[in-house]
Design an enzyme around this catalytic site. Structure first.
Site, PDB file in Angstrom:
ATOM      1  N   ASP A 165       0.888  -1.294  -0.553  1.00 26.82           N
ATOM      2  CA  ASP A 165       0.213  -0.158  -0.447  1.00 26.82           C
ATOM      3  C   ASP A 165       0.783   1.048  -0.157  1.00 26.82           C
ATOM      4  O   ASP A 165       1.953   1.077   0.380  1.00 26.82           O
ATOM      5  CB  ASP A 165      -0.918   0.288   0.718  1.00 26.82           C
ATOM      6  CG  ASP A 165      -1.947  -1.341   1.276  1.00 26.82           C
ATOM      7  OD1 ASP A 165      -2.608  -1.782   0.092  1.00 26.82           O
ATOM      8  OD2 ASP A 165      -2.514  -1.354   2.675  1.00 26.82           O
TER       9      ASP A 165
HETATM   10  N1  URA Z   1      -1.293  -6.000   4.269  1.00 23.41           N
HETATM   11  C1  URA Z   1      -1.512  -4.796   3.716  1.00 23.41           C
HETATM   12  O1  URA Z   1      -2.272  -4.196   5.253  1.00 23.41           O
HETATM   13  N2  URA Z   1      -0.694  -3.475   3.558  1.00 23.41           N
HETATM   14  C2  URA Z   1       0.596  -4.367   2.417  1.00 23.41           C
HETATM   15  O2  URA Z   1       0.576  -3.041   1.862  1.00 23.41           O
HETATM   16  C3  URA Z   1       0.761  -5.285   2.608  1.00 23.41           C
HETATM   17  C4  URA Z   1      -0.236  -6.186   3.401  1.00 23.41           C
END
Ligand code: URA
Length: 242
Positions: free
Chosen positions: A114
């Protein structure tokens, strides 16, 4: 122009090597060479047709040291505020953090983190490897260091390890390992890579992710001396393969 002579296996003319590495269009690469801006293994070479091994060749191009990689696989310490999407919207894309030749080669992130997640991200232009590393069968553990909003409880840790149901699938997902490092620090290892998986799993047990950092993939741990925003070649793909 007379045809170029047959070259030994694995060799290419220098202008072709620079082009394939991402140093610009064919003419630009030729221009760099004839302008005496390219050295190979420490020696200036001004003949664009001079042939060299195309892989692991030590170059200096316009002052920039470069070791050629026919297929690129790099690790990046992703900072917050960058998107893994190939067509980023609100935030700059992670490819902006790579050296210009790699940017031109169109490396793709191996899976996504993310925008606000930090840590270990792999990128490659090797289509076969990308396929292998992103296949659902590729279940190497990925370790996430998570800062949570509320104090962790044993019950939350147990639930993460025994399985929680997310809103898009009735099959429970479980952490391969979950550990309370301290009251607000959860270390969790996952073998799947569902959308927002850590955040949704933590929410499903009644807590909330405040910060998320990926510290390792398979046997590869983010090197301590790789600062946020920096990248490095990953020479040994077997570290991230099952
Ligand atoms: N899980 C998440 O919620 N976000 C990420 O960026 C990676 C794994």
């Amino acid at each position: 122009m007379p045809p170029r002579p047959r070259l030994p296996a694995g060799h290419q003319p220098l202008d072709q090597i620079l082009f394939a590495q991402g140093f610009g269009a064919r003419r630009e690469c030729e221009g760099l060479i004839v302008s005496k801006l390219v050295s190979v293994r420490g020696e200036l070479v001004d003949d664009p047709d001079a042939a060299f091994p195309e892989d692991r060749l030590e170059l200096v191009v316009d002052g920039q040291p470069w070791v050629t990689h026919v297929k690129a696989l790099v690790m990046l310490n992703k900072p917050a505020g960058y998107e893994c999407s190939l067509k980023p919207g609100a935030w700059p894309g992670v490819h902006n953090l790579l050296a210009p030749p790699l940017r031109r080669r169109g490396l793709q992130p191996v899976g996504r983190l993310d925008q606000d997640t930090t840590g270990l991200l792999l990128m490659t232009d090797d289509g076969a490897l990308l396929h292998k590393l992103t296949s659902p069968k590729h279940n190497v553990p990925k370790v996430y260091e998570t800062t949570v909003k509320h104090p962790l409880t044993d019950k939350q840790i147990q639930s993460l390890m025994s399985g929680v149901v997310l809103d898009d699938d009735p099959t429970p997902v479980l952490a391969e390992h979950a550990e309370m490092v301290s009251e607000f620090h959860l270390r969790m290892s996952l073998t799947q890579g569902k959308y927002h998986q850590v955040k949704r799993m933590v929410a499903a047990v009644g807590n909330r992710v405040e910060a998320l950092h990926r510290s390792s993939i398979g046997q590869l741990t983010l090197p301590e001396d790789l600062a946020p925003g920096q990248w490095r070649w990953l020479e040994d793909a077997s570290l991230v393969l099952p």
